[in-house]
Design an enzyme around this catalytic site. Structure first.
Site, PDB file in Angstrom:
ATOM      1  N   HIS A   1     -28.600  52.786  54.292  1.00  0.00           N
ATOM      2  CA  HIS A   1     -28.088  52.442  52.964  1.00  0.00           C
ATOM      3  C   HIS A   1     -27.606  50.991  52.982  1.00  0.00           C
ATOM      4  O   HIS A   1     -27.193  50.472  54.017  1.00  0.00           O
ATOM      5  CB  HIS A   1     -26.916  53.372  52.610  1.00  0.00           C
ATOM      6  CG  HIS A   1     -26.280  53.079  51.296  1.00  0.00           C
ATOM      7  ND1 HIS A   1     -26.936  53.249  50.100  1.00  0.00           N
ATOM      8  CD2 HIS A   1     -25.035  52.606  50.989  1.00  0.00           C
ATOM      9  CE1 HIS A   1     -26.122  52.905  49.108  1.00  0.00           C
ATOM     10  NE2 HIS A   1     -24.975  52.511  49.618  1.00  0.00           N
TER      11      HIS A   1
ATOM     12  N   CYS B   1     -30.707  50.876  46.195  1.00  0.00           N
ATOM     13  CA  CYS B   1     -29.463  50.283  46.702  1.00  0.00           C
ATOM     14  C   CYS B   1     -29.635  48.841  47.165  1.00  0.00           C
ATOM     15  O   CYS B   1     -28.750  48.009  46.950  1.00  0.00           O
ATOM     16  CB  CYS B   1     -28.867  51.145  47.812  1.00  0.00           C
ATOM     17  SG  CYS B   1     -29.912  51.352  49.273  1.00  0.00           S
TER      18      CYS B   1
ATOM     19  N   ASP C   1     -29.315  55.556  45.388  1.00  0.00           N
ATOM     20  CA  ASP C   1     -30.285  56.125  44.452  1.00  0.00           C
ATOM     21  C   ASP C   1     -31.699  55.622  44.685  1.00  0.00           C
ATOM     22  O   ASP C   1     -32.570  55.779  43.835  1.00  0.00           O
ATOM     23  CB  ASP C   1     -29.867  55.809  43.013  1.00  0.00           C
ATOM     24  CG  ASP C   1     -29.748  54.306  42.758  1.00  0.00           C
ATOM     25  OD1 ASP C   1     -29.979  53.519  43.695  1.00  0.00           O
ATOM     26  OD2 ASP C   1     -29.423  53.929  41.618  1.00  0.00           O
TER      27      ASP C   1
END
Length: 292
Positions: free
Chosen positions: A272, A156, A153
């Protein structure tokens, strides 16, 4: 002082470009080899490991030469070593640029997915994700750990740090303390603050805007923020990657490191961070470890 800053700026930008170029080359190499060709895939992994090791050694030697030239400035040594050995991307400094970049990412991703669908290459891309997960499973398993999923989002990295801490803290607090530290130590970070697409240096005002956006927006965190957080928390931060050596930021601190996992292929829009947790008992006993 200006000559030293200029030299380390040039070196940091060049290292960044060289790492990006190598990743693009590796990606092309992977795309050229079928998953079913196990012999060529095995050789590919060896070639990739050799290329990455050669570049890492080259950059390390250049960093050592730089440190020897300016041996009296220990702060330069620490920041230079921690930042130059990582390739974890940062968000641009202003909201409008951030929005434009995210839009470009989304457009490029849509184009890529369309090309993949047209060429029937879903399996190779899925294969990259599987390869990454398999490698991380081995690395984490050796540490008796497994991945813990963190939402993608924009927060992270901070959420992964939050998950690792033994005390309660909000993401907003982590962002605020990170931005505050970077603003108070701007001279330590500014030489490494460059455009991620061109490598061009950015201004002091751009950096201050970048710090403001750390607090105001869901901007992605990267190497600058990790370095700041290691100082804020006075704790080492260990970043585990599938295809690169483990990076420890803040090695000068003696606390148990916070452990993050950096993934390149897990999310459709790019990089990520996940957290980790102790490996489940069933996995320790012999069952295959579960990836989240």
């Amino acid at each position: 002082m200006e000559d030293r800053q200029s030299e380390r700026q040039r070196m940091a930008r060049r290292h960044y470009r060289e790492k990006k170029e190598l990743q693009a080359r590796i990606q092309a190499m992977k795309n050229s080899v079928s998953k079913s060709d196990k012999k060529r895939r095995k050789q590919l992994l060896l070639d990739v490991a050799r290329l990455e090791a050669e570049m890492e050694q080259k950059h390390r030697q250049e960093l050592e030469k730089f440190r020897e030239s300016f041996a009296n400035n220990s702060n330069v040594e620490t920041v230079t070593e921690d930042l130059a050995k990582m390739d974890l991307e940062n968000q641009p400094p202003s909201l409008s640029r951030a929005q434009r970049r995210r839009e470009r990412r989304m457009a490029l991703e849509r184009e890529r997915q369309e090309r993949i669908a047209g060429a029937g290459m879903e399996e190779p891309l899925a294969g990259f994700r599987r390869d990454e997960e398999e490698k991380l499973s081995v690395i984490l398993g050796a540490k008796n750990l497994e991945m813990k999923d963190i939402p993608a989002d924009g927060h992270c990295m901070y959420r992964a740090i939050q998950d690792q801490l033994m005390f309660s803290v909000t993401v907003e607090s982590l962002r605020g303390r990170t931005a505050d530290y970077m603003q108070k130590h701007i001279d330590d970070f500014l030489p490494f603050f460059s455009d991620p697409e061109t490598g061009d240096a950015r201004s002091r005002d751009d950096f201050l805007s970048y710090c403001d956006n750390i607090v105001r927006n869901a901007s992605w965190g990267g190497q600058l923020e990790l370095r700041a957080l290691s100082h804020v928390l006075q704790t080492p931060i260990e970043v585990i990657q599938a295809d690169s050596p483990v990076v420890v930021i803040g090695e000068e601190y003696s606390k148990k490191p916070l452990v993050l996992v950096y993934l390149r292929y897990a999310c459709s829009l790019g990089e990520h961070y996940n957290s980790v947790k102790p490996l489940e008992e069933r996995a320790v006993a012999g069952a295959a470890p579960r990836l989240f």
